[in-house]
Enzyme design. Structure first.
Site, PDB file in Angstrom:
ATOM      1  N   CYS A 167      66.303 -67.379   7.568  1.00 16.30           N
ATOM      2  CA  CYS A 167      66.984 -67.430   8.873  1.00 16.30           C
ATOM      3  C   CYS A 167      67.309 -68.884   9.241  1.00 16.30           C
ATOM      4  O   CYS A 167      68.206 -69.469   8.654  1.00 16.30           O
ATOM      5  CB  CYS A 167      66.149 -66.727   9.944  1.00 16.30           C
ATOM      6  SG  CYS A 167      67.093 -66.283  11.425  1.00 16.30           S
ATOM      7  N   HIS A 181      65.225 -61.497   7.603  1.00 23.43           N
ATOM      8  CA  HIS A 181      63.783 -61.751   7.574  1.00 23.43           C
ATOM      9  C   HIS A 181      63.067 -60.750   6.669  1.00 23.43           C
ATOM     10  O   HIS A 181      62.494 -59.762   7.158  1.00 23.43           O
ATOM     11  CB  HIS A 181      63.207 -61.660   8.988  1.00 23.43           C
ATOM     12  CG  HIS A 181      63.546 -62.811   9.860  1.00 23.43           C
ATOM     13  ND1 HIS A 181      62.865 -64.017   9.822  1.00 23.43           N
ATOM     14  CD2 HIS A 181      64.501 -62.951  10.807  1.00 23.43           C
ATOM     15  CE1 HIS A 181      63.383 -64.843  10.706  1.00 23.43           C
ATOM     16  NE2 HIS A 181      64.376 -64.227  11.323  1.00 23.43           N
ATOM     17  N   GLU A 209      60.333 -61.207   5.226  1.00 29.22           N
ATOM     18  CA  GLU A 209      58.885 -61.441   5.356  1.00 29.22           C
ATOM     19  C   GLU A 209      58.241 -60.674   6.492  1.00 29.22           C
ATOM     20  O   GLU A 209      57.008 -60.572   6.588  1.00 29.22           O
ATOM     21  CB  GLU A 209      58.616 -62.946   5.546  1.00 29.22           C
ATOM     22  CG  GLU A 209      58.782 -63.479   6.958  1.00 29.22           C
ATOM     23  CD  GLU A 209      60.223 -63.690   7.419  1.00 29.22           C
ATOM     24  OE1 GLU A 209      60.398 -64.306   8.483  1.00 29.22           O
ATOM     25  OE2 GLU A 209      61.144 -63.255   6.718  1.00 29.22           O
TER      26      GLU A 209
END
Length: 230
Positions: A87, A175, A177
């Site tokens: 990001c 994202h 993660e």
């Protein structure tokens, strides 16, 4: 052991689901807080990971640490060492290479699938680009694609969702993660923005507990293949 330096901009945007996978892959993980870093003393790691955050790379007047951070990114890139940007991190890579980062004119917040390009379908990231596999988005800015970069994925709201520079540099606007548990702190930390956007936090929370676990196996497959290519 291989060294990994993760630059964190807000405490709740950390490596999330990536961290145990990176530890399994033999990396020692060290976090540095961007606002408190002694940039001049940081050694170039085997892998630099640039995490997300609500600020813009163009906010260096308000956040002076962005300038030495960009210098660190540029030095890592110039040395041909691996960089993964998530990001804001992807935007830092683009800016460090002299490209524009700018508002999209809208926001992209919530769960949505990515559309792979032909390059993306042949890249380790393809594991996260499966049709109908949603990932978390939380951004309002985008960037010009760096010279020589391969575009890997897009969405309807944002063309430049993922790019690669060679085998060692990867910028992801989304994202991968984010776990549902990690996102609980995002709903608190970003509550003002979410309410201003009219987003239903209860709905986002429910979607996250349903969808985030689906990413774990594809994330492992992607990261294993990408790290092996380094």
């Amino acid at each position: 052991m291989k060294s990994l330096l993760a630059v964190r901009h807000v405490h709740f945007e950390h490596l999330g689901a990536l961290e145990p996978l990176l530890l399994e892959a033999g990396y020692t993980v060290r976090y540095v807080e961007a606002w408190a870093a002694n940039w001049a003393t940081l050694q170039q790691p085997d892998l630099l990971v640039l995490l997300g955050g609500p600020l813009s790379v163009n906010d260096e007047a308000d956040y002076p640490f962005l300038l030495p951070e960009l210098s660190l990114v540029k030095a890592q890139l110039d040395a041909g060492l691996p960089v993964l940007g998530l990001c804001l991190g992807a935007q830092l890579i683009a800016r460090a290479l002299g490209n524009r980062v700018y508002p999209m004119g809208h926001t992209e917040v919530g769960w949505g699938a990515l559309e792979a390009t032909a390059e993306g379908a042949a890249h380790p990231l393809r594991h996260l680009l499966q049709s109908g596999l949603p990932v978390m988005h939380f951004h309002g800015e985008t960037f010009d694609l760096p010279t020589g970069a391969r575009l890997l994925a897009s969405t309807e709201l944002c063309q430049h969702q993922a790019f690669a520079l060679g085998a060692r540099v990867l910028g992801l606007q989304f994202h991968p993660e984010a776990t549902a548990e990690q996102l609980e702190s995002w709903w608190v930390g970003h509550t003002g923005e979410l309410r201003a956007l009219g987003r239903n936090i209860s709905e986002l929370r429910a979607q996250s507990y349903q969808l985030a676990p689906r990413l774990l196996a594809p994330l492992r497959a992607f990261l294993s293949e990408w790290l092996a290519a380094l």
